[in-house]
Enzyme design. Structure first.
Site, PDB file in Angstrom:
ATOM      1  N   ASP A 292       0.838  -1.201   0.000  1.00 17.66           N
ATOM      2  CA  ASP A 292       0.000   0.000   0.000  1.00 17.66           C
ATOM      3  C   ASP A 292       0.878   1.258   0.000  1.00 17.66           C
ATOM      4  O   ASP A 292       1.006   1.965   1.005  1.00 17.66           O
ATOM      5  CB  ASP A 292      -0.931  -0.011   1.203  1.00 17.66           C
ATOM      6  CG  ASP A 292      -1.896  -1.183   1.154  1.00 17.66           C
ATOM      7  OD1 ASP A 292      -2.186  -1.657   0.045  1.00 17.66           O
ATOM      8  OD2 ASP A 292      -2.347  -1.630   2.221  1.00 17.66           O
TER       9      ASP A 292
ATOM     10  N   LYS B 141     -11.604  -5.934  -4.323  1.00 13.53           N
ATOM     11  CA  LYS B 141     -12.837  -6.298  -3.610  1.00 13.53           C
ATOM     12  C   LYS B 141     -14.066  -5.907  -4.426  1.00 13.53           C
ATOM     13  O   LYS B 141     -14.924  -5.123  -3.997  1.00 13.53           O
ATOM     14  CB  LYS B 141     -12.887  -5.649  -2.222  1.00 13.53           C
ATOM     15  CG  LYS B 141     -11.771  -6.112  -1.286  1.00 13.53           C
ATOM     16  CD  LYS B 141     -11.943  -5.534   0.108  1.00 13.53           C
ATOM     17  CE  LYS B 141     -10.826  -5.968   1.039  1.00 13.53           C
ATOM     18  NZ  LYS B 141      -9.518  -5.337   0.706  1.00 13.53           N
TER      19      LYS B 141
ATOM     20  N   SER C   7     -10.715  -8.098   8.982  1.00 13.67           N
ATOM     21  CA  SER C   7      -9.954  -7.912  10.217  1.00 13.67           C
ATOM     22  C   SER C   7     -10.256  -6.602  10.943  1.00 13.67           C
ATOM     23  O   SER C   7      -9.636  -6.316  11.962  1.00 13.67           O
ATOM     24  CB  SER C   7      -8.453  -7.962   9.900  1.00 13.67           C
ATOM     25  OG  SER C   7      -8.104  -6.962   8.951  1.00 13.67           O
TER      26      SER C   7
ATOM     27  N   GLN D  67      -8.103  -1.330  12.555  1.00 14.91           N
ATOM     28  CA  GLN D  67      -7.384  -2.522  12.128  1.00 14.91           C
ATOM     29  C   GLN D  67      -6.895  -3.282  13.347  1.00 14.91           C
ATOM     30  O   GLN D  67      -6.405  -2.701  14.307  1.00 14.91           O
ATOM     31  CB  GLN D  67      -6.190  -2.146  11.235  1.00 14.91           C
ATOM     32  CG  GLN D  67      -5.267  -3.302  10.857  1.00 14.91           C
ATOM     33  CD  GLN D  67      -5.931  -4.326   9.973  1.00 14.91           C
ATOM     34  OE1 GLN D  67      -6.905  -4.951  10.366  1.00 14.91           O
ATOM     35  NE2 GLN D  67      -5.404  -4.506   8.782  1.00 14.91           N
TER      36      GLN D  67
END
Length: 468
Positions: free
Chosen positions: A248, A303, A359, A418
């Site tokens: 990322d 996604k 998560s 997260q």
């Protein structure tokens, strides 16, 4: 012409149309074989198909005692169709993927509970495709105890089928086939010897399906239907790496430099290509080159979650053209099967990780949603590489890989929800096959060293899990 002479003629004709080839061929899982069977070419030779239907009818005296025929998808479907027309025995058809609309049938055609169904198959190695078909037919109420196959490769499939209550009738064995071809001058003694040695040294082992948590990666390849998953399992084993890096970063240069540095230590590089601020087409070309050089796969973590047509366009069009460089993608199950069908239409060489758990803290995914998503994955097993989840699901399905994000040493989370697990915890407790590490590597002073450290810890944890 007697039956044996007709059988020899069929064998020679198969060779002439390239249905049987000899040389050095690589299988989908990377193994080499001296003989390659591609009986799909039969559909282009109607006279030979008719000849074959007569051979099948004559080979199986009790053919008429069956109420229906079912060809194993897809190669055996036209063979079963011709036999059905020739003999007048009705045919049923098993879908490879569950139908989610209309009647939602897995078995098409008219039949009654208790009908006896004969399975038709082209080539048998392990017999796994036949057993998959039998399982679905039996669940639909049909009785299956026999199968007729064109070619038995003599690698153990007949015995495995027998143990599951299926008697196999084969027109040809590989030994008989190559003997016929030798007699007719189609192959030489060297080829005959190679094939004989191959048969002896490549027998299918009689193994019951174990929990995926206890199997080595290479042992799971035979259970996998998705070609990208097979390749991924091979990469994992060769590199001894079950590490996926979440790359990322915000610029193309950062992404390429990162890929070069950590490439030797990862099996997957996971991208969010839409966060790259200076994206251009050359970026993904260079990224593909790096992935090939360092032997890892590219996963675009898009996604996808929209109607099928939109997903199809997002996957193939626009500035990113994801289908041209990413062999792996992620998709939500929330939209239903339409999105999966959409991407499947555009690529035969694609793997999907289906999202069933995430998560982040306080997410809205429920246990019933997770269960439904797993059922959907089973219906698309030829497309699904694995499942994105946070707990040890689908233990009896070693063909799927569990991808689990949120892994970092010495951290419990961030301010945006997260949550992290340690490398050992994610493998031993959460059931991950592949762990996703992001900032633990990308923010390290020496990213290559950090990647190597995570790779070693994750690999050791997996080996420990298998031996427990």
């Amino acid at each position: 012409m007697d039956y044996q002479s007709r059988l020899k003629k069929f064998a020679v004709d198969l060779f002439k149309i390239d249905g049987i080839k000899f040389g050095e061929y690589k299988t989908k899982v990377g193994l080499m074989t001296p003989v390659y069977c591609d009986l799909r070419v039969l559909i282009s030779y109607p006279k030979l198909l008719d000849f074959l239907a007569n051979l099948i009818a004559d080979n199986l005296p009790n053919l008429k005692s069956h109420d229906s025929l079912c060809g194993v998808p897809y190669t055996a479907l036209p063979i079963a169709t011709v036999v059905s027309v020739k003999t007048g025995i009705p045919m049923v058809m098993r879908r490879q993927e569950k139908k989610y609309h209309g009647t939602k049938k897995l078995i098409e055609g008219h039949f009654n509970t208790g009908d006896k169904c004969l399975i038709v198959e082209d080539v048998v190695t392990s017999g796994s495709s036949i057993l998959e078909t039998v399982k679905d037919l039996r669940e639909a109420g049909l009785e299956c105890s026999e199968t007729i196959v064109l070619l038995n490769r003599e690698q153990g499939g007949e015995n495995l089928l027998k143990k599951s209550g299926i008697k196999m009738h084969a027109l040809l064995t590989l030994t008989t086939l190559i003997s016929f071809l030798k007699e007719e001058g189609c192959v030489d003694d060297v080829t005959v010897t190679k094939v004989q040695e191959y048969i002896k040294s490549n027998q299918v082992e009689d193994k019951e399906i174990q929990s995926r948590l206890k199997l080595q990666y290479t042992d799971r390849i035979p259970f996998t239907k998705n070609p990208v998953a097979k390749r991924l399992l091979k990469i994992i084993s060769e590199k001894q790496s079950n590490l996926c890096l979440a790359a990322d970063v915000l610029t193309g240069t950062e992404l390429l430099n990162l890929a070069e540095e950590v490439g030797p230590y990862i099996c997957i590089l996971k991208t969010h290509i839409d966060i790259i601020e200076d994206f251009n087409e050359n970026l993904t070309k260079h990224l593909k080159d790096i992935s090939q050089r360092h032997n890892f796969l590219l996963l675009e973590d898009r996604k996808f979650a929209d109607i099928g047509k939109v997903v199809q366009l997002q996957y193939t069009k626009g500035v990113f053209k994801i289908s041209s460089w990413a062999k792996l993608i992620t998709q939500h199950a929330i939209i239903g099967p339409g999105a999966l069908q959409a991407v499947k239409q555009n690529s035969e060489d694609l793997g999907v990780f289906l999202l069933t758990e995430i998560s982040t803290k306080d997410n809205l995914i429920s246990s019933s949603y997770t269960k439904a998503a797993l059922e959907m994955a089973e219906g698309f097993s030829h497309l699904i590489t694995g499942i994105v989840c946070q707990s040890p699901l689908f233990l009896d399905k070693p063909g799927f890989l569990q991808l689990t994000p949120g892994v970092k040493l010495n951290s419990i989370g961030d301010s945006l929800g997260q949550q992290y697990s340690s490398p050992e915890n994610v493998i031993l407790e959460r059931g991950a096959d592949i762990a996703v590490v992001g900032r633990g590597i990308t923010e390290a002073t020496d990213r290559a060293q950090a990647a190597e450290k995570y790779r070693n810890l994750l690999w050791e944890a997996y080996q420990k899990r298998v031996e427990m």
